[in-house]
Every structure is written in C-alpha cells, then in structure tokens.
Design a protein around this motif. Sequence first.
Motif, short mmCIF file in Angstrom:
data_model
loop_
_atom_site.label_atom_id
_atom_site.label_comp_id
_atom_site.label_asym_id
_atom_site.label_seq_id
_atom_site.Cartn_x
_atom_site.Cartn_y
_atom_site.Cartn_z
N CYS A 35 80.87 -20.39 -48.50
CA CYS A 35 79.85 -19.52 -49.07
C CYS A 35 80.07 -19.28 -50.56
CB CYS A 35 79.81 -18.19 -48.33
SG CYS A 35 79.17 -18.30 -46.65
N GLN A 36 81.31 -19.09 -50.96
CA GLN A 36 81.61 -18.86 -52.38
C GLN A 36 81.26 -20.09 -53.21
OE1 GLN A 36 82.88 -15.73 -53.52
NE2 GLN A 36 82.20 -16.56 -55.46
N ALA A 37 81.64 -21.26 -52.70
CA ALA A 37 81.36 -22.51 -53.43
C ALA A 37 79.86 -22.74 -53.56
CB ALA A 37 82.03 -23.69 -52.75
N THR A 38 79.11 -22.53 -52.48
CA THR A 38 77.66 -22.74 -52.58
C THR A 38 77.01 -21.68 -53.47
OG1 THR A 38 77.25 -21.56 -50.50
CG2 THR A 38 77.42 -23.98 -50.39
N ALA A 39 77.52 -20.45 -53.42
CA ALA A 39 76.98 -19.39 -54.27
C ALA A 39 77.22 -19.69 -55.75
CB ALA A 39 77.61 -18.05 -53.91
N GLU A 40 78.28 -20.43 -56.03
CA GLU A 40 78.59 -20.82 -57.41
C GLU A 40 78.00 -22.19 -57.76
OE1 GLU A 40 82.85 -20.55 -57.43
OE2 GLU A 40 82.80 -18.35 -57.53
N TYR A 41 77.21 -22.74 -56.85
CA TYR A 41 76.57 -24.04 -57.03
C TYR A 41 77.58 -25.16 -57.23
CZ TYR A 41 72.70 -20.85 -57.69
OH TYR A 41 71.79 -19.84 -57.50
N ASP A 42 78.74 -25.02 -56.60
CA ASP A 42 79.80 -26.03 -56.66
C ASP A 42 79.79 -26.78 -55.33
OD1 ASP A 42 82.08 -27.58 -56.83
OD2 ASP A 42 83.36 -25.96 -57.56
N PHE A 43 78.87 -27.73 -55.20
CA PHE A 43 78.66 -28.39 -53.92
C PHE A 43 79.76 -29.40 -53.59
CE2 PHE A 43 74.42 -27.10 -55.45
CZ PHE A 43 74.29 -26.02 -54.59
N GLU A 44 80.46 -29.87 -54.59
CA GLU A 44 81.61 -30.75 -54.32
C GLU A 44 82.71 -29.96 -53.61
OE1 GLU A 44 84.84 -33.40 -56.78
OE2 GLU A 44 82.81 -33.27 -57.56
N ARG A 45 83.00 -28.77 -54.12
CA ARG A 45 84.02 -27.92 -53.48
C ARG A 45 83.54 -27.45 -52.11
NH1 ARG A 45 85.49 -22.11 -54.31
NH2 ARG A 45 83.81 -22.11 -55.82
N ALA A 46 82.25 -27.14 -51.99
CA ALA A 46 81.71 -26.72 -50.69
C ALA A 46 81.89 -27.82 -49.65
CB ALA A 46 80.22 -26.37 -50.83
N GLY A 47 81.80 -29.08 -50.09
CA GLY A 47 81.96 -30.21 -49.18
C GLY A 47 83.33 -30.28 -48.54
N GLU A 48 84.32 -29.66 -49.15
CA GLU A 48 85.67 -29.63 -48.58
C GLU A 48 85.76 -28.65 -47.41
OE1 GLU A 48 88.40 -28.73 -51.74
OE2 GLU A 48 87.46 -30.20 -53.08
N TRP A 49 84.76 -27.76 -47.27
CA TRP A 49 84.82 -26.69 -46.29
C TRP A 49 83.71 -26.77 -45.26
CZ3 TRP A 49 89.07 -23.92 -45.96
CH2 TRP A 49 89.91 -23.89 -47.06
N CYS A 50 83.07 -27.94 -45.12
CA CYS A 50 81.97 -28.05 -44.17
C CYS A 50 82.06 -29.33 -43.37
CB CYS A 50 80.62 -27.96 -44.88
SG CYS A 50 80.23 -29.35 -45.95
N THR A 51 81.27 -29.38 -42.30
CA THR A 51 81.23 -30.55 -41.43
C THR A 51 80.56 -31.72 -42.15
OG1 THR A 51 79.11 -29.92 -40.46
CG2 THR A 51 81.11 -29.15 -39.33
N GLU A 52 80.80 -32.90 -41.64
CA GLU A 52 80.19 -34.10 -42.21
C GLU A 52 78.66 -34.01 -42.17
OE1 GLU A 52 79.97 -37.55 -44.26
OE2 GLU A 52 81.78 -36.38 -43.88
N GLU A 53 78.11 -33.49 -41.08
CA GLU A 53 76.66 -33.36 -40.97
C GLU A 53 76.10 -32.46 -42.06
OE1 GLU A 53 79.10 -33.15 -38.52
OE2 GLU A 53 78.02 -32.38 -36.79
N THR A 54 76.79 -31.39 -42.37
CA THR A 54 76.36 -30.47 -43.42
C THR A 54 76.44 -31.16 -44.78
OG1 THR A 54 77.10 -28.60 -42.10
CG2 THR A 54 76.80 -28.21 -44.46
N ARG A 55 77.51 -31.91 -45.00
CA ARG A 55 77.67 -32.65 -46.26
C ARG A 55 76.53 -33.65 -46.45
NH1 ARG A 55 82.95 -32.36 -45.81
NH2 ARG A 55 83.16 -34.12 -44.42
N GLN A 56 76.21 -34.38 -45.37
CA GLN A 56 75.22 -35.45 -45.47
C GLN A 56 73.78 -34.95 -45.56
OE1 GLN A 56 75.84 -38.10 -42.19
NE2 GLN A 56 77.78 -38.86 -42.99
#
Length: 133
Positions: A35-56
């Motif tokens: 949530c913090q990464a997406t709130a900061e628009y840092d989607f690369e960092r958010a990708g480290e904390w989510c499922t592959e389906e969410t990333r894709q």
Amino acid sequence: MRNKWIYAVLTACAVMQAACGRTDTEIEQAAHEYCQATAEYDFERAGEWCTEETRQTTLAMFGQLMPMVDSAYLAADRPAHIDITGVHRTSDTTATAVYHKQTPLKDFTDTLELRLRDGRWLAHSPLSRRGTK
C-alpha cells in the motif's frame, strides 16, 4: 502427571499463539509495504510485495497510465501515510488487511486481499480479465 499434561497444553498454546502472531505481523508488513509503495507511485517496489497476477495486471496497467498523469497532481498527492488497522486470516493461505490511506488529496479506508505464496504473504489485487472466469 496431571501437571505435566497441563504444562504441555499451555506450552503448545503459547507456541501456536506466537506462530499466529508472527504470521499476522508478516501479513501486516506485506500489506503496508504494498500500500505504501502504490501510494507513492513506486510500482517497481510494489511489485516486490504482490502476487504475480497483480504484477501482470494491476501494476502493468498503472505503469501504462502513469506517463499520462499530470506530474503536478502526483507531487500534490504526497506524502502518503498508510496505517494497517486490522488483519483477518480467512484461511491458511488467504487474509484480508484493512488499511487507512491519507495523502494531501485523499483520506479513505479500504481492504486488501493477501495470499501466502512460497512462504511469503503477498498483496493480491489483480484486475480481472474480461471473458475469463
């Protein structure tokens, strides 16, 4: 003999409670980091904390849309503050986290699903694909 049995039961309960507490902490950390990464628009960092389906799906869409968003809006929407206000395990491999997001432009509470994958709790928020079940 009775005291040994009571001691064994109490020890087992303490171990189970400690294990559940650790897991809830891991769920809370994964939810907060995503949530913090997406709130900061840092989607690369958010990708480290989510499922592959969410990333894709979700993060890929965000990545395509971000170049179209006014940079003044992005700057005005910072800093972001995320509080995880609750964690609810729905099964051995699924959980829901309640979070509160506050930025200069937004203030709301929502939920985030999480999945246990390969021993790690990960945010699970994929966009559904049209025509798939």
